[in-house]
Design a protein around this motif. Sequence first.
Motif, PDB file in Angstrom:
ATOM      1  N   LEU A   1     -17.629  82.814  42.625  1.00 59.20           N
ATOM      2  CA  LEU A   1     -17.296  83.291  43.781  1.00 59.20           C
ATOM      3  C   LEU A   1     -16.085  83.816  44.025  1.00 59.20           C
ATOM      4  O   LEU A   1     -15.758  85.054  44.526  1.00 59.20           O
ATOM      5  CB  LEU A   1     -17.673  82.270  44.904  1.00 59.20           C
ATOM      6  CG  LEU A   1     -17.953  82.721  46.127  1.00 59.20           C
ATOM      7  CD1 LEU A   1     -18.826  83.822  46.446  1.00 59.20           C
ATOM      8  CD2 LEU A   1     -18.265  81.445  47.202  1.00 59.20           C
ATOM      9  N   ARG A   2     -14.992  82.903  43.740  1.00 55.79           N
ATOM     10  CA  ARG A   2     -13.695  83.329  44.031  1.00 55.79           C
ATOM     11  C   ARG A   2     -13.259  84.613  42.927  1.00 55.79           C
ATOM     12  O   ARG A   2     -12.445  85.480  43.388  1.00 55.79           O
ATOM     13  CB  ARG A   2     -12.863  82.259  43.583  1.00 55.79           C
ATOM     14  CG  ARG A   2     -11.131  82.644  43.923  1.00 55.79           C
ATOM     15  CD  ARG A   2     -10.198  81.229  43.467  1.00 55.79           C
ATOM     16  NE  ARG A   2     -10.310  81.333  42.158  1.00 55.79           N
ATOM     17  CZ  ARG A   2     -10.655  80.419  41.003  1.00 55.79           C
ATOM     18  NH1 ARG A   2     -11.127  79.378  41.836  1.00 55.79           N
ATOM     19  NH2 ARG A   2     -10.585  80.329  39.874  1.00 55.79           N
ATOM     20  N   GLU A   3     -13.509  84.483  41.730  1.00 53.16           N
ATOM     21  CA  GLU A   3     -13.129  85.506  40.751  1.00 53.16           C
ATOM     22  C   GLU A   3     -13.839  86.739  40.965  1.00 53.16           C
ATOM     23  O   GLU A   3     -13.211  87.660  40.609  1.00 53.16           O
ATOM     24  CB  GLU A   3     -13.462  84.872  39.263  1.00 53.16           C
ATOM     25  CG  GLU A   3     -12.431  83.935  38.921  1.00 53.16           C
ATOM     26  CD  GLU A   3     -12.768  83.144  37.730  1.00 53.16           C
ATOM     27  OE1 GLU A   3     -13.905  83.625  36.962  1.00 53.16           O
ATOM     28  OE2 GLU A   3     -12.005  82.108  37.630  1.00 53.16           O
ATOM     29  N   GLY A   4     -15.330  86.736  41.307  1.00 51.95           N
ATOM     30  CA  GLY A   4     -15.918  87.842  41.468  1.00 51.95           C
ATOM     31  C   GLY A   4     -15.979  88.559  42.945  1.00 51.95           C
ATOM     32  O   GLY A   4     -16.021  89.827  42.813  1.00 51.95           O
ATOM     33  N   GLU A   5     -15.892  87.882  43.738  1.00 48.01           N
ATOM     34  CA  GLU A   5     -15.934  88.546  45.138  1.00 48.01           C
ATOM     35  C   GLU A   5     -14.722  88.127  45.790  1.00 48.01           C
ATOM     36  O   GLU A   5     -14.475  88.590  46.977  1.00 48.01           O
ATOM     37  CB  GLU A   5     -17.185  88.112  45.862  1.00 48.01           C
ATOM     38  CG  GLU A   5     -18.374  88.197  45.217  1.00 48.01           C
ATOM     39  CD  GLU A   5     -19.759  87.809  46.029  1.00 48.01           C
ATOM     40  OE1 GLU A   5     -19.635  87.992  47.210  1.00 48.01           O
ATOM     41  OE2 GLU A   5     -20.562  87.514  45.597  1.00 48.01           O
ATOM     42  N   GLY A   6     -13.637  87.309  45.369  1.00 57.23           N
ATOM     43  CA  GLY A   6     -12.516  86.813  46.109  1.00 57.23           C
ATOM     44  C   GLY A   6     -12.707  85.983  47.298  1.00 57.23           C
ATOM     45  O   GLY A   6     -12.056  86.211  48.129  1.00 57.23           O
ATOM     46  N   LEU A   7     -13.881  85.256  47.380  1.00 59.28           N
ATOM     47  CA  LEU A   7     -14.191  84.311  48.540  1.00 59.28           C
ATOM     48  C   LEU A   7     -14.032  83.161  47.937  1.00 59.28           C
ATOM     49  O   LEU A   7     -14.496  82.583  46.900  1.00 59.28           O
ATOM     50  CB  LEU A   7     -15.715  84.652  49.009  1.00 59.28           C
ATOM     51  CG  LEU A   7     -15.697  86.136  49.561  1.00 59.28           C
ATOM     52  CD1 LEU A   7     -17.179  86.529  49.662  1.00 59.28           C
ATOM     53  CD2 LEU A   7     -14.888  86.660  50.482  1.00 59.28           C
ATOM     54  N   VAL A   8     -13.536  82.055  48.972  1.00 59.77           N
ATOM     55  CA  VAL A   8     -13.466  80.564  48.948  1.00 59.77           C
ATOM     56  C   VAL A   8     -14.259  79.978  50.051  1.00 59.77           C
ATOM     57  O   VAL A   8     -13.877  80.599  51.219  1.00 59.77           O
ATOM     58  CB  VAL A   8     -12.034  80.093  48.336  1.00 59.77           C
ATOM     59  CG1 VAL A   8     -11.651  80.743  47.155  1.00 59.77           C
ATOM     60  CG2 VAL A   8     -11.150  80.552  49.320  1.00 59.77           C
ATOM     61  N   PHE A   9     -14.671  78.823  49.923  1.00 57.85           N
ATOM     62  CA  PHE A   9     -14.791  77.963  51.284  1.00 57.85           C
ATOM     63  C   PHE A   9     -13.573  77.192  51.757  1.00 57.85           C
ATOM     64  O   PHE A   9     -12.823  76.982  50.966  1.00 57.85           O
ATOM     65  CB  PHE A   9     -15.831  76.950  50.533  1.00 57.85           C
ATOM     66  CG  PHE A   9     -17.407  77.392  50.276  1.00 57.85           C
ATOM     67  CD1 PHE A   9     -17.872  77.779  51.229  1.00 57.85           C
ATOM     68  CD2 PHE A   9     -17.738  77.255  49.041  1.00 57.85           C
ATOM     69  CE1 PHE A   9     -19.652  78.266  50.921  1.00 57.85           C
ATOM     70  CE2 PHE A   9     -18.792  77.700  48.548  1.00 57.85           C
ATOM     71  CZ  PHE A   9     -19.968  78.263  49.579  1.00 57.85           C
ATOM     72  N   ALA A  10     -13.571  77.204  53.042  1.00 56.89           N
ATOM     73  CA  ALA A  10     -12.596  76.536  53.751  1.00 56.89           C
ATOM     74  C   ALA A  10     -13.414  75.735  54.801  1.00 56.89           C
ATOM     75  O   ALA A  10     -14.194  76.206  55.514  1.00 56.89           O
ATOM     76  CB  ALA A  10     -11.688  77.738  54.370  1.00 56.89           C
ATOM     77  N   VAL A  11     -12.648  74.555  55.078  1.00 55.84           N
ATOM     78  CA  VAL A  11     -13.151  73.742  56.163  1.00 55.84           C
ATOM     79  C   VAL A  11     -12.328  74.257  57.481  1.00 55.84           C
ATOM     80  O   VAL A  11     -11.239  74.439  57.713  1.00 55.84           O
ATOM     81  CB  VAL A  11     -12.436  72.275  55.914  1.00 55.84           C
ATOM     82  CG1 VAL A  11     -12.781  71.332  57.307  1.00 55.84           C
ATOM     83  CG2 VAL A  11     -13.293  71.558  54.543  1.00 55.84           C
ATOM     84  N   ARG A  12     -13.392  74.495  58.519  1.00 51.95           N
ATOM     85  CA  ARG A  12     -12.788  75.066  59.726  1.00 51.95           C
ATOM     86  C   ARG A  12     -12.609  73.989  60.813  1.00 51.95           C
ATOM     87  O   ARG A  12     -11.760  73.958  61.549  1.00 51.95           O
ATOM     88  CB  ARG A  12     -14.068  76.197  60.255  1.00 51.95           C
ATOM     89  CG  ARG A  12     -13.874  76.732  61.504  1.00 51.95           C
ATOM     90  CD  ARG A  12     -12.540  77.595  61.449  1.00 51.95           C
ATOM     91  NE  ARG A  12     -12.616  78.360  62.914  1.00 51.95           N
ATOM     92  CZ  ARG A  12     -11.921  77.801  64.018  1.00 51.95           C
ATOM     93  NH1 ARG A  12     -11.165  76.492  63.983  1.00 51.95           N
ATOM     94  NH2 ARG A  12     -11.854  78.410  65.028  1.00 51.95           N
ATOM     95  N   ARG A  13     -13.698  72.975  60.679  1.00 55.19           N
ATOM     96  CA  ARG A  13     -13.619  71.974  61.479  1.00 55.19           C
ATOM     97  C   ARG A  13     -14.237  70.566  61.006  1.00 55.19           C
ATOM     98  O   ARG A  13     -15.152  70.796  60.211  1.00 55.19           O
ATOM     99  CB  ARG A  13     -14.430  72.370  62.903  1.00 55.19           C
ATOM    100  CG  ARG A  13     -14.473  71.267  63.868  1.00 55.19           C
ATOM    101  CD  ARG A  13     -15.250  71.987  65.107  1.00 55.19           C
ATOM    102  NE  ARG A  13     -15.971  70.604  65.920  1.00 55.19           N
ATOM    103  CZ  ARG A  13     -15.106  70.457  67.079  1.00 55.19           C
ATOM    104  NH1 ARG A  13     -14.136  70.889  67.094  1.00 55.19           N
ATOM    105  NH2 ARG A  13     -15.718  69.515  67.807  1.00 55.19           N
ATOM    106  N   VAL A  14     -13.510  69.626  61.405  1.00 59.07           N
ATOM    107  CA  VAL A  14     -14.176  68.095  61.259  1.00 59.07           C
ATOM    108  C   VAL A  14     -14.239  67.285  62.210  1.00 59.07           C
ATOM    109  O   VAL A  14     -13.098  67.201  62.997  1.00 59.07           O
ATOM    110  CB  VAL A  14     -13.258  67.574  60.077  1.00 59.07           C
ATOM    111  CG1 VAL A  14     -13.984  66.082  59.622  1.00 59.07           C
ATOM    112  CG2 VAL A  14     -13.412  68.290  58.728  1.00 59.07           C
TER     113      VAL A  14
END
Length: 130
Positions: free
Chosen positions: A48-61
């Motif tokens: 996902l990171r290498e192909g689309e330049g996207l990563v998951f991020a925590v927005r709220r806990v």
Amino acid sequence: MPLHRFAIRVYYEDTDMAGIVYYANYLKYIERARSDWVREVGVDQNALREGEGLVFAVRRVEADYLLPAKFDDVLEVTTATVQVTGARMVLEQQVLRDGEVLFSAQVTLVVINEAGHAARLPAIIRRMVH
């Protein structure tokens, strides 16, 4: 999605001076469980990171510390999908010992691009985690 289960043992390094799990380590435990969950549902985060330049991020806990875990406890972290939209995922995660809830958190994840800006969650991933 069925409930995901992930086992963790409490090591000495996880504890504070009182011999209980240091509060910030619960966030590490649920992070490990989320990473395992994402892998198990079939999402390749490297691709996902290498192909689309996207990563998951925590927005709220939003977290509740209910009971202490202690050195050498065997814990189970559960992860369940609460909501999936075009832009975010909300998960319910719990840390349990022998079926008793010690820690509970609702975690909101988003996807960000290489510039750090919010991006839409790819449709294929929405289907995988829903």
